[in-house]
Design a protein around this motif. Structure first.
Motif, PDB file in Angstrom:
ATOM      1  N   LEU A   1      48.623  28.651  19.434  1.00  0.00           N
ATOM      2  CA  LEU A   1      48.589  28.503  17.972  1.00  0.00           C
ATOM      3  C   LEU A   1      48.208  29.809  17.292  1.00  0.00           C
ATOM      4  CD1 LEU A   1      46.923  24.986  17.569  1.00  0.00           C
ATOM      5  CD2 LEU A   1      49.242  25.606  16.890  1.00  0.00           C
TER       6      LEU A   1
ATOM      7  N   SER B   1      51.263  31.828  17.271  1.00  0.00           N
ATOM      8  CA  SER B   1      52.243  31.304  16.310  1.00  0.00           C
ATOM      9  C   SER B   1      51.847  31.656  14.879  1.00  0.00           C
ATOM     10  CB  SER B   1      52.360  29.778  16.448  1.00  0.00           C
ATOM     11  OG  SER B   1      52.830  29.431  17.728  1.00  0.00           O
ATOM     12  N   MET B   2      50.545  31.596  14.594  1.00  0.00           N
ATOM     13  CA  MET B   2      50.068  31.957  13.263  1.00  0.00           C
ATOM     14  C   MET B   2      50.472  33.386  12.927  1.00  0.00           C
ATOM     15  SD  MET B   2      46.201  30.355  13.324  1.00  0.00           S
ATOM     16  CE  MET B   2      45.702  30.848  11.673  1.00  0.00           C
TER      17      MET B   2
ATOM     18  N   SER C   1      39.183  29.768  11.486  1.00  0.00           N
ATOM     19  CA  SER C   1      39.894  29.582  12.755  1.00  0.00           C
ATOM     20  C   SER C   1      38.939  29.765  13.934  1.00  0.00           C
ATOM     21  CB  SER C   1      41.046  30.581  12.868  1.00  0.00           C
ATOM     22  OG  SER C   1      41.780  30.685  11.671  1.00  0.00           O
TER      23      SER C   1
ATOM     24  N   THR D   1      46.667  24.384   7.205  1.00  0.00           N
ATOM     25  CA  THR D   1      47.396  23.616   8.227  1.00  0.00           C
ATOM     26  C   THR D   1      47.095  24.161   9.614  1.00  0.00           C
ATOM     27  OG1 THR D   1      49.200  23.656   6.586  1.00  0.00           O
ATOM     28  CG2 THR D   1      49.636  22.576   8.701  1.00  0.00           C
ATOM     29  N   TRP D   2      47.226  25.480   9.757  1.00  0.00           N
ATOM     30  CA  TRP D   2      47.006  26.095  11.067  1.00  0.00           C
ATOM     31  C   TRP D   2      45.569  25.878  11.550  1.00  0.00           C
ATOM     32  CZ3 TRP D   2      50.963  27.186  13.899  1.00  0.00           C
ATOM     33  CH2 TRP D   2      52.152  27.651  13.342  1.00  0.00           C
TER      34      TRP D   2
ATOM     35  N   GLU E   1      54.040  33.865  12.205  1.00  0.00           N
ATOM     36  CA  GLU E   1      54.415  33.345  10.881  1.00  0.00           C
ATOM     37  C   GLU E   1      53.817  34.183   9.751  1.00  0.00           C
ATOM     38  OE1 GLU E   1      56.255  30.595   9.863  1.00  0.00           O
ATOM     39  OE2 GLU E   1      56.947  30.326  11.926  1.00  0.00           O
TER      40      GLU E   1
END
Length: 537
Positions: A244, A247-248, A259, A224-225, A251
């Motif tokens: 992002l 944020s990854m 990526s 998803t990421w 999490e």
């Protein structure tokens, strides 16, 4: 006869009447490695021992032949399975769809329906996948109706396939509707919807959906990421990509090589080539080892600026890290060398490849066509057609039609345009029409070119009208040139280039009053500054 005495039989078969499980593993390995010769020997061995008709082994044989691109062989095995067995349809359709033979998958599905077999939850996802790749939304929507009729919409795989099909057909709103109608949403369906948004330049909507699903307990995973990173990278939104990444980590998900590759790919797409190479260096500094996807994403940056020196360095690096023989890397290298004008290097690399896919063939045909080797492009296209395992797509025909246009082969171009539609069921796109208008225009058949434009089922774009205007300039047809220029002015109102081309046509015809009018109006238009994409070394 003892098994060990059968000539050519691979060692792992010898000396025993292998169990079904053993044969299954053997054929799975042959399919994975595309070991056609060994697989055929093993198939013969099964026939001799009367095992080839066992449904489980026949299923593996179909998958093996499809993986090797031998669809005729796969169909022969299918024909040997008892007709009362529904599983033969599931296996053949699934194998065709999985291996990219989408048109054939649809053909078998139609045959299945003609023989009054009812679709099931195992067949439907494979056909929906084929509809997505073939841009066949009409069949896809009919399948959706069947899904609702037979209550298949409770199956997660069917729902994900529906979302993917609508997304690939550009119907993102219908994909979202299918997602919203799901009784119990899961991560697989979420990832399919996020991918659909990202592929259509809507990463903001994808992120909003992810945040909404997080609120109901569906946590995004690395896939998803990475899809979100890819989406925002393609949009050139560097700030959001950085957010992002943070944020990854918050999490507990660490960015991986995928990526970083997504960021590199985004920079390349947005012609920010130096930033792409800088990101590549940062990735290496952080200890990540590039994959074949990383290298093949970065190579187009060398092609765009015709920087063959850097391309050769990447080629060498790919060999050092062990991905130089990868089909995607080699295809990107063929494309890079061809676009840089090194057609001999591209041809040599192409000829040395042990395996080629559609992208490889397309890159070489485009390379020949764009470098003036039109006969070679057409010969290679004909060779590609003869390869059963190679699938022709819309880009294949764009390449060969461009070659026909450059070479002035009007009859061949027209016949290939028909062949594309009638045999390969490829719906003409704007680029195909632009090639045909250019082909007809170069041959002086301007009225025929204009009639084709008027008959187009889709709205002509800049390239279609530009091809007509260029042909009118070459052949001195002022009336049609004015029509083309009018449409171009509507599509690109701020550009002075098309206005200048029409002005030159008036000047050639001695219509100085019209030249003066255009010159006056051109003062309000912008003229793009000249530039070169060749990087100095």
């Amino acid at each position: 006869m003892a098994h060990r005495n059968i000539p050519g039989l691979p060692v792992q078969h010898c000396g025993f009447r292998a169990s079904t499980d053993a044969y299954v593993k053997v054929f799975e390995g042959y399919a994975r490695d595309r070991e056609l010769k060994s697989g055929k020997i093993a198939h013969a061995h099964l026939i001799v021992n009367g095992l080839a008709r066992l449904t489980r082994l026949a299923s593996k044989l179909i998958a093996f032949y499809a993986a090797c691109g031998k669809i005729d062989n796969a169909h022969k095995v299918f024909d040997e399975i008892p007709k009362t067995n529904i599983r033969r349809w599931i296996v053949l359709i699934g194998a065709y769809s999985r291996c990219g033979f989408y048109q054939q998958a649809l053909g078998v599905f139609c045959m299945m329906q003609r023989e009054s077999w009812r679709p099931n939850i195992f067949v439907v996802p494979s056909i929906l996948k084929a509809c997505g790749h073939l841009s066949d939304s009409q069949t896809g929507e009919r399948l959706h109706a069947l899904v609702l009729r037979y209550w298949f919409d409770s199956d997660a795989f069917v729902n994900s396939a529906l979302i993917d099909m609508y997304s690939k057909n550009g119907r993102v709103e219908k994909a979202r509707r299918a997602f919203d109608m799901m009784g119990e949403k899961d991560l697989v369906a979420l990832n399919a919807m996020v991918l659909g948004y990202a592929q259509h330049g809507l990463p903001g909507e994808a992120l909003s959906l992810v945040e909404k699903m997080q609120a109901v307990g569906i946590r995004p995973n690395l896939v998803t990421w990475n899809t979100l990173v890819a989406g925002f990278s393609q949009k050139g939104d560097e700030a959001m990509v950085s957010r992002l990444f943070k944020s990854m980590k918050d999490e507990g998900v660490e960015p991986d090589v995928v990526s970083w590759t997504s960021i590199i790919s985004g920079f390349v797409k947005n012609f920010r080539n130096e930033e792409a190479f800088d990101t590549f260096k940062h990735m290496l500094d952080r200890g990540f080892c590039p994959t074949s996807a990383t290298i093949s994403s970065l190579l187009p940056a060398c092609a765009v600026v015709a920087n063959v020196k850097r391309g050769k360095e990447l080629h060498g690096y790919a060999l050092v890290i062990g991905v130089g023989e990868d089909i995607f890397v080699q295809s990107a290298l063929v494309d890079m060398y061809a676009k840089c004008g090194f057609i001999s290097e591209a041809r040599t690399l192409f000829c040395r490849m042990n395996e080629r896919n559609t992208v490889t063939w397309n890159s070489m045909i485009f390379g020949f066509a764009n470098n003036g080797y039109c006969n070679e492009a057409i010969e290679l296209f004909n060779e590609m057609r003869m390869k059963e395992e190679t699938k022709l797509d819309h880009l294949t025909f764009t390449a060969v039609l461009a070659a026909c246009s450059h070479a002035g082969m009007i009859e061949l171009g027209q016949s290939l345009f028909q062949l594309m539609q009638e045999k390969y069921k490829i719906i003409p796109r704007l680029e195909h029409y632009a090639c045909m208008v250019d082909l007809l225009g170069r041959a002086g058949k301007l009225t025929m070119a204009y009639e084709m434009i008027k008959a187009m089922p889709i709205e002509p774009d800049l390239f279609v009208w530009g091809a007509l205007l260029g042909a009118c300039r070459n052949h001195g047809n002022i009336d049609l040139a004015e029509i083309a220029a009018k449409h171009l002015a509507e599509l690109e109102p701020g550009s002075a280039g098309n206005n200048l081309l029409l002005s030159n046509l008036y000047a050639d015809a001695g219509s100085w009053g019209d030249v003066a009018k255009l010159k006056k109006s051109r003062k309000k238009l912008r003229k793009l500054p000249g530039c070169s994409w060749i990087e100095a070394t």
